[in-house]
Write a protein that holds these residues in place. Sequence first.
Motif, PDB file in Angstrom:
ATOM      1  N   HIS A 369       0.846  -1.200   0.000  1.00  0.00           N
ATOM      2  CA  HIS A 369       0.000   0.000   0.000  1.00  0.00           C
ATOM      3  C   HIS A 369       0.877   1.244   0.000  1.00  0.00           C
ATOM      4  CE1 HIS A 369      -3.503   2.438   0.574  1.00  0.00           C
ATOM      5  NE2 HIS A 369      -3.153   2.838   1.777  1.00  0.00           N
ATOM      6  N   ILE A 388      -9.171  -4.656   0.063  1.00  0.00           N
ATOM      7  CA  ILE A 388      -8.984  -3.753  -1.068  1.00  0.00           C
ATOM      8  C   ILE A 388      -8.654  -2.373  -0.542  1.00  0.00           C
ATOM      9  CG2 ILE A 388     -10.049  -2.753  -3.127  1.00  0.00           C
ATOM     10  CD1 ILE A 388     -11.932  -5.181  -3.140  1.00  0.00           C
ATOM     11  N   VAL A 390      -7.056   1.644  -2.085  1.00  0.00           N
ATOM     12  CA  VAL A 390      -6.539   2.498  -3.153  1.00  0.00           C
ATOM     13  C   VAL A 390      -5.418   3.344  -2.575  1.00  0.00           C
ATOM     14  CG1 VAL A 390      -7.076   4.277  -4.853  1.00  0.00           C
ATOM     15  CG2 VAL A 390      -8.788   2.556  -4.270  1.00  0.00           C
ATOM     16  N   CYS A 394      -2.658   6.094  -6.882  1.00  0.00           N
ATOM     17  CA  CYS A 394      -3.824   5.837  -7.731  1.00  0.00           C
ATOM     18  C   CYS A 394      -3.922   4.391  -8.207  1.00  0.00           C
ATOM     19  CB  CYS A 394      -3.865   6.780  -8.941  1.00  0.00           C
ATOM     20  SG  CYS A 394      -3.963   8.533  -8.501  1.00  0.00           S
ATOM     21  N   TYR A 395      -3.198   3.469  -7.581  1.00  0.00           N
ATOM     22  CA  TYR A 395      -3.325   2.041  -7.887  1.00  0.00           C
ATOM     23  C   TYR A 395      -4.255   1.385  -6.861  1.00  0.00           C
ATOM     24  CZ  TYR A 395       0.446   2.127 -11.340  1.00  0.00           C
ATOM     25  OH  TYR A 395       1.200   2.374 -12.459  1.00  0.00           O
ATOM     26  N   THR A 396      -5.153   0.534  -7.343  1.00  0.00           N
ATOM     27  CA  THR A 396      -6.042  -0.233  -6.482  1.00  0.00           C
ATOM     28  C   THR A 396      -5.439  -1.615  -6.279  1.00  0.00           C
ATOM     29  OG1 THR A 396      -7.967   0.953  -7.364  1.00  0.00           O
ATOM     30  CG2 THR A 396      -8.378  -1.112  -6.191  1.00  0.00           C
ATOM     31  N   SER A 412      -5.067   2.963 -12.597  1.00  0.00           N
ATOM     32  CA  SER A 412      -6.192   3.863 -12.824  1.00  0.00           C
ATOM     33  C   SER A 412      -6.378   4.102 -14.312  1.00  0.00           C
ATOM     34  CB  SER A 412      -5.954   5.192 -12.103  1.00  0.00           C
ATOM     35  OG  SER A 412      -6.948   6.139 -12.450  1.00  0.00           O
ATOM     36  N   SER A 423     -11.989   6.226  -6.078  1.00  0.00           N
ATOM     37  CA  SER A 423     -12.784   5.780  -4.934  1.00  0.00           C
ATOM     38  C   SER A 423     -13.526   4.523  -5.370  1.00  0.00           C
ATOM     39  CB  SER A 423     -13.765   6.864  -4.493  1.00  0.00           C
ATOM     40  OG  SER A 423     -14.497   6.463  -3.360  1.00  0.00           O
ATOM     41  N   VAL A 424     -13.486   3.463  -4.562  1.00  0.00           N
ATOM     42  CA  VAL A 424     -13.991   2.163  -5.008  1.00  0.00           C
ATOM     43  C   VAL A 424     -15.008   1.593  -4.024  1.00  0.00           C
ATOM     44  CG1 VAL A 424     -11.854   1.640  -6.229  1.00  0.00           C
ATOM     45  CG2 VAL A 424     -12.137   0.868  -3.872  1.00  0.00           C
ATOM     46  N   MET A 441     -15.437   1.520  -9.587  1.00  0.00           N
ATOM     47  CA  MET A 441     -14.366   2.500  -9.442  1.00  0.00           C
ATOM     48  C   MET A 441     -14.825   3.840 -10.001  1.00  0.00           C
ATOM     49  SD  MET A 441     -10.523   2.540 -11.127  1.00  0.00           S
ATOM     50  CE  MET A 441      -9.952   1.130 -10.184  1.00  0.00           C
TER      51      MET A 441
END
Length: 453
Positions: A369, A388, A390, A394-396, A412, A423-424, A441
């Motif tokens: 993270h 999960i 983010v 900007c990578y999930t 992204s 935002s997911v 997403m």
Amino acid sequence: EDPSSSTSTQNCVAPELPGFYYDPEKNRYFRLLPGHNNHNPLTKDSIQHKAMECKRLRLLEEEEKQNQKTPRAGLNSSVLLQKRQLGSLSPTSYCRLVHELKVNCMQRRKIEIHSPDSSVAGTNNFKIIVADVACERIFTVNDVEHGGCKYGIINLSGLGKESLTVEMYDNLYFTNRKVNSVCWASLTHPDSHFSLTHFSKLCLMGIAETPGCASLLPASLFSSTNPGDRPGMLCSFKISTAWSCAWCLNPQADNCFSTGLTRRVLVTNVVTGHRQTFGTSSDVLAQQFATQTPVLYNGCRSGEIFSIDVRQRNRKGQSWKASRLFHGSAVTSIHLMQAEHYLMAADMAGKIKLWDLRTAKCVKQYKGHHNEYALLPLHVNEEEGLLIAVGQDCYTRIWSLQDTHLLRTIPSPHPSSKDAIPSVVFSSRLGGSRGVPGLLMAVKQDLYHFSYN
């Protein structure tokens, strides 16, 4: 290799020289410019951003070609089925590994957003999306061009397997302050209201030192009925700078919600108006109520995590803190697991830890993270065994709850920037009990669905 990290090949090919950077493509050094009063200045930030953008585009190209690697070596559906039939895999382990395979095969599709007001849909950038308990509706916070934020609700009932369309309803309320936290509330029936916490917004004259406020709005405000028939705001009160909010679902503290403020916690009963204040030594950035007991968990800027039993009175000289845990950096998000013996927490150092509340010890840590200063939420799905989050890059990222293995890193669809952090929402029933599974997403003005089938 983590896509968010800087290129390691540069350090392997040539040593780093002060004031210069090495270009592996041209096999030579280039001088770094100061970064101001120059035309197209060459700085380390611009170099790093260019490298990250190249990696993002490469990962997007691999995803479009469905060139996804398996999350674990030798793991595929046929091998899992064979092991299950031979009895070498328990039903729980089999289901967990099947979910890992499905997550790794998710494909991105853009969702078409419809609105009764055609001039509203797709005009404002998404900032926050939060789903209700049944995942039938999503509350959205959108940035407004002239400053401030606007609220809306997206109905996911039209999110089918064939057609990807949703209905978005706005209301007349908007705030000129920055929204920090949003949570669904259950005043008359499950998820009938939602509470907001926000504080002062930057203006042309500098920081507007106006007080923040907490609001409780009926969800019926967002509908296609006659605006004159809609109820007004249930409650709204001014408070000091607010960072977080949480609603209590335990019947022993019915109709109560908490607000995390600057060095204090405020618990309010929206029916009686009674308030309890608990002083803290740091700003409270994350909150969540337990459901089995009326206990409130708080994560602070100092890195401390503590719980409060809201049934007790706050008296001077009385120690009311319990379950005290400590992170090395500011805690940005907490999530209490279903059994309420474990708590997941993330901080501004990019660390995600699973704590055993009975022993006050960290039992698992999820690596990869990325965060430095943003208030980024965690999304835990215990049914599928997935975590999960983010990152600020900007990578999930999706991890296995069981063994902390990083299953997938999703780039992204838009170039990475501070104002384009996705935002997911993840659920196996998007749109209700018969809904479609997958990941939603929201980034910039677009909404995407990653199919879980």
